[in-house]
Each structure stands twice: as structure tokens, then as C-alpha cells.
Design an enzyme around this catalytic site. Structure first.
Site, mmCIF file in Angstrom:
data_model
loop_
_atom_site.group_PDB
_atom_site.id
_atom_site.type_symbol
_atom_site.label_atom_id
_atom_site.label_comp_id
_atom_site.label_asym_id
_atom_site.label_seq_id
_atom_site.Cartn_x
_atom_site.Cartn_y
_atom_site.Cartn_z
ATOM 1 N N ASP A 17 13.289 0.593 11.576
ATOM 2 C CA ASP A 17 12.896 1.097 12.890
ATOM 3 C C ASP A 17 12.291 -0.085 13.660
ATOM 4 O OD1 ASP A 17 10.309 0.801 11.942
ATOM 5 O OD2 ASP A 17 9.758 2.913 12.157
ATOM 6 N N CYS A 44 10.130 -0.124 7.659
ATOM 7 C CA CYS A 44 9.409 0.509 8.774
ATOM 8 C C CYS A 44 8.000 -0.075 8.766
ATOM 9 C CB CYS A 44 9.435 2.034 8.670
ATOM 10 S SG CYS A 44 8.570 2.750 7.268
ATOM 11 N N GLY A 45 7.071 0.557 9.419
ATOM 12 C CA GLY A 45 5.721 -0.012 9.485
ATOM 13 C C GLY A 45 5.087 -0.115 8.111
ATOM 14 N N THR A 46 5.222 0.940 7.336
ATOM 15 C CA THR A 46 4.603 0.974 6.005
ATOM 16 C C THR A 46 5.601 0.938 4.854
ATOM 17 O OG1 THR A 46 4.713 3.378 6.014
ATOM 18 C CG2 THR A 46 2.677 2.370 6.859
ATOM 19 N N HIS A 106 13.386 0.099 -14.618
ATOM 20 C CA HIS A 106 13.153 1.440 -15.165
ATOM 21 C C HIS A 106 13.755 2.553 -14.308
ATOM 22 C CE1 HIS A 106 9.502 0.445 -17.961
ATOM 23 N NE2 HIS A 106 10.560 -0.313 -18.190
ATOM 24 N N ASN A 107 13.781 2.383 -13.008
ATOM 25 C CA ASN A 107 14.189 3.480 -12.117
ATOM 26 C C ASN A 107 15.595 3.299 -11.552
ATOM 27 O OD1 ASN A 107 10.958 2.795 -11.051
ATOM 28 N ND2 ASN A 107 11.405 4.626 -12.234
ATOM 29 N N HIS A 118 15.580 4.912 -20.205
ATOM 30 C CA HIS A 118 15.431 5.037 -18.753
ATOM 31 C C HIS A 118 16.649 5.704 -18.119
ATOM 32 C CE1 HIS A 118 11.800 2.832 -19.193
ATOM 33 N NE2 HIS A 118 12.434 1.851 -19.799
#
Ligand code: RB5
Length: 148
Positions: A8, A65-67, A98-99, A133
Site C-alpha cells: 500500500d 504496508c505500514g506494519t 518450519h511454516n 513440519h
């Protein structure tokens, strides 16, 4: 290797940093915008890029984005997407290891450009470990199917 990028307005400058780093790592970058500073809604840009990854048209995505939080929440609504907000190289390594995360989310108002280069390098240099995993990632996919 091909990555799709989107941000954004609050993530535009950091997206450029990420794009340059990816290019320097010989990764093809498909930058879906935003390309101007006019406000755009982060769910819109996150959705478009996440769908590209979910369709298998890119190996992974980087959303800013901002965060990093808003784009991650939105991207994770798309089946097949495992989006992770990472603010350290350690988190980026673990998100891959792991993810099997396939979308990296960054926050321009939180994480500086130098650290983002380290985060990207850690992400790019780490592969999914599989094994136990894989079973856990399969359970995430099963959760998606329950919601169909
Ligand atoms: C935009 O002001 C900001 O809310 C957005 O970039 C993001 O940080 C949301 O999570």
C-alpha cells in the site's frame, strides 16, 4: 525464481528496497504496485498478489504496508497462502524452515531498509524442513478446507 511484490502507500519505499534486493539475488520481480503515494487499501493489494502466489504463478510474494500486519491478515485469507510478518532474520528463517511460508510481510514503519535486506537474505537462503513440519502445514491446509 519469480517473486510477486505489492504494497500500500505506507509500504511503497520499503517495497522498492525489497525489489532491489531480490533483483540483486537474480530473482525476477513482478511489482504489482502501488506505484504512487496515493492512499490505497492494503487488503486490495494483498489480495491481488496473494492470488498470484496461490495460483502458482510466482514462487513467493513480498507484501509491505505500514506494519506488515494488515497485509498479512488479508493475504492469509487466500487458500494456500501462509503469510508471515517478519521483523528479524531469525523469524524469516523459521517462517521458511518450519511454516513453509510463501508470503513475506514487512512493515515500513517498523523495520529499516538494512534489516529488511538481512530478512530477505535469511528468507531466500532457507528452505522448508519438511518432516514433522509437513504434518503441521498439512493441518493448516485442512483448516482451510473446513471453511469451504
Ligand atoms: C495505512 O495507514 C496503514 O494502516 C497500513 O499500511 C497498515 O499498517 C495496516 O496494517
Amino acid at each position: 525464481m519469480r517473486y510477486v511484490l505489492a504494497s500500500d502507500h505506507a509500504g511503497l519505499a520499503l517495497k522498492e528496497v525489497a525489489a532491489r534486493r531480490l533483483c540483486s539475488r537474480k530473482i525476477d520481480v513482478d511489482d504489482l504496485g502501488t506505484h504512487a503515494g496515493e492512499p490505497v487499501d492494503y487488503p486490495d493489494v494483498a489480495e491481488v498478489a496473494a492470488r498470484v502466489v496461490a495460483r502458482g504463478e510466482a514462487d513467493a510474494g513480498v507484501l509491505v504496508c505500514g506494519t506488515g500486519i494488515g497485509v498479512s491478515i488479508a493475504a492469509n485469507k487466500i487458500p494456500g497462502i501462509r503469510a508471515a510478518v517478519c521483523r528479524s532474520g531469525y523469524e524469516a528463517r523459521m517462517a521458511r524452515l518450519h511454516n513453509d511460508a510463501n508470503v513475506l510481510c514487512l512493515g515500513e514503519r517498523v523495520t529499516g531498509p538494512g534489516l529488511v535486506e538481512d530478512i530477505l537474505d535469511a528468507w531466500l537462503d532457507t528452505s522448508f524442513e519438511g518432516g514433522r513440519h509437513q504434518r503441521r502445514v498439512d493441518k493448516i491446509r485442512a483448516l482451510e478446507k473446513q471453511e469451504d
